[in-house]
Design an enzyme around this catalytic site. Structure first.
Site, PDB file in Angstrom:
ATOM      1  N   HIS A  93       4.861  48.507  51.119  1.00  0.00           N
ATOM      2  CA  HIS A  93       6.276  48.544  50.745  1.00  0.00           C
ATOM      3  C   HIS A  93       6.590  49.686  49.771  1.00  0.00           C
ATOM      4  O   HIS A  93       7.746  50.040  49.581  1.00  0.00           O
ATOM      5  CB  HIS A  93       6.740  47.191  50.189  1.00  0.00           C
ATOM      6  N   ASP A 124       0.512  44.341  53.587  1.00  0.00           N
ATOM      7  CA  ASP A 124       1.184  45.136  52.564  1.00  0.00           C
ATOM      8  C   ASP A 124       0.239  46.125  51.888  1.00  0.00           C
ATOM      9  O   ASP A 124       0.203  46.248  50.656  1.00  0.00           O
ATOM     10  CB  ASP A 124       1.861  44.261  51.514  1.00  0.00           C
ATOM     11  N   SER A 207       3.885  48.050  41.633  1.00  0.00           N
ATOM     12  CA  SER A 207       3.321  47.822  42.962  1.00  0.00           C
ATOM     13  C   SER A 207       2.411  48.968  43.375  1.00  0.00           C
ATOM     14  O   SER A 207       2.766  50.140  43.245  1.00  0.00           O
ATOM     15  CB  SER A 207       4.437  47.684  43.996  1.00  0.00           C
TER      16      SER A 207
END
Length: 355
Positions: A93, A124, A207
């Site tokens: 992402h 992911d 992230s």
């Protein structure tokens, strides 16, 4: 110093405190002796704290140079240098639909160009590669996920809110969590099993960064923070999740070697399905729309229009609950599937396939 040594020194300080208190309660020793014990105890506590602080500094010195900031279009995220050839692992992402990126390392303000090797939204994870590896590029060392324990001190490193080379601190709060990402806010919607839960602050931009133990090992890739629906889906402080290092290595190694994921390690039934609701619009099961030929469901005799209501011991009411149940399993494992057909409930043994 490793984590066990840090814990043992803190433990020693606690034991000294306990001994001093016990001595005072029993009234043994002279007044001058009690004063000496107290002085020794007071000296031990700051020493232990200083040792732990030195551990933090060493870990940051060891690992932070391996954590990079990734700019994908107008979005910022983090990544971890995976090897000396310029491969960087991050979240799917973070890269989104991008194919080229700008990367900034911790020790330089120079922007480096990078390209996408492969993105695997189902877990992911993604790998990008620097077009040019700068001198001194340092690959991170990944730890063994099986050795991660609740209570371990960890540091999260990344670029939260665009603040590059930031570090937060916490503990491992839980292991083995199965979490489904929201598609809102740029998530992939993936259901990921065996995640590490941490109290270290995870914010937008973290992230793809590094969750690190006191042995300077990356034990996970911070991926998302929990949200509280009661607070308008705002972040729930102190509840973050990281993809375990073992899964990161499994996926990244395949991408680097083969250019794609050839063995996902994710269990599957081999069906296309949809959530079924009852007359009161409550989710009550998963309707099988299509069965893949020679897949796990096909071999077990499951057919289109069957409604799955249980996988093993897990109750199945929605596609999400089925995905979460499968995320806790592995390809090749045997389990049971309970479903209804023509109003009758049946249970069959299934050997799970791979997604």
């Amino acid at each position: 110093m490793n984590a066990s040594r840090a814990r043992s020194r803190l433990g020693a300080a606690v034991l000294l405190c306990s001994a001093a208190l016990l001595s005072g309660c029993t009234g043994s020793g002279s007044g001058s002796g009690a004063k000496a014990d107290a002085t020794t105890t007071q000296a031990a506590v700051p020493a232990a704290a200083n040792d732990l602080q030195d551990d933090y500094r060493k870990v940051i010195e060891d690992v932070l140079p391996s954590v990079v900031q990734i700019q994908a279009g107008n979005d910022l995220g983090s990544g971890v240098v995976y090897d000396g050839r310029g491969h960087v692992v991050t979240n799917a992402h973070v890269v989104g639909d991008g194919r080229t990126f700008r990367v900034t390392t911790a020790n330089s303000e120079e922007e480096l160009s990078a390209r996408l090797v492969y993105s695997y939204p189902e877990q992911d994870l993604a790998v990008i590669k620097l077009d040019r590896s700068p001198d001194g590029l340092k690959a991170a060392r990944f730890g063994d996920s099986a050795k991660v324990e609740v209570g371990q001190i960890v540091l999260a490193m990344g670029s939260p809110l665009g603040l590059s080379s930031s570090v937060t601190q916490g503990i491992v709060s839980a292991t083995g969590r199965t979490v489904t990402e929201s598609r809102s806010g740029g998530g992939t919607g993936a259901t990921i099993g065996n995640m590490v839960q941490t109290s270290a602050a995870i914010n937008p931009g973290n992230s793809g960064g590094a969750l690190v133990n006191l042995d300077s090992e990356v034990i996970g890739i911070p991926t998302l923070a929990a949200t509280d629906p009661g607070l308008g889906d705002s972040a729930a402080p102190g509840i973050g999740f990281a993809i375990p290092a073992s899964m990161v290595r499994t996926i990244a190694d395949q991408i680097i070697e083969d250019g794609r994921v050839t063995d996902s390690g994710r269990a599957a039934l081999g069906i296309t399905a949809r959530t079924v609701v009852d007359a009161e619009y409550r989710a009550v099961g998963v309707d099988v729309v299509e069965v893949r030929e020679d897949g796990a469901a096909d071999r077990a005799g499951i057919r289109p229009d069957d409604i799955i209501v249980r996988l093993g011991d897990a109750e199945i009411t929605t596609i999400t609950s089925l995905t979460e149940a499968l995320a806790a399993e592995k390809p090749g494992e045997r389990t049971t599937v309970t479903y209804t057909r023509d109003g009758r409930e049946r249970t069959v043994d299934v050997t799970l396939g791979e997604q």
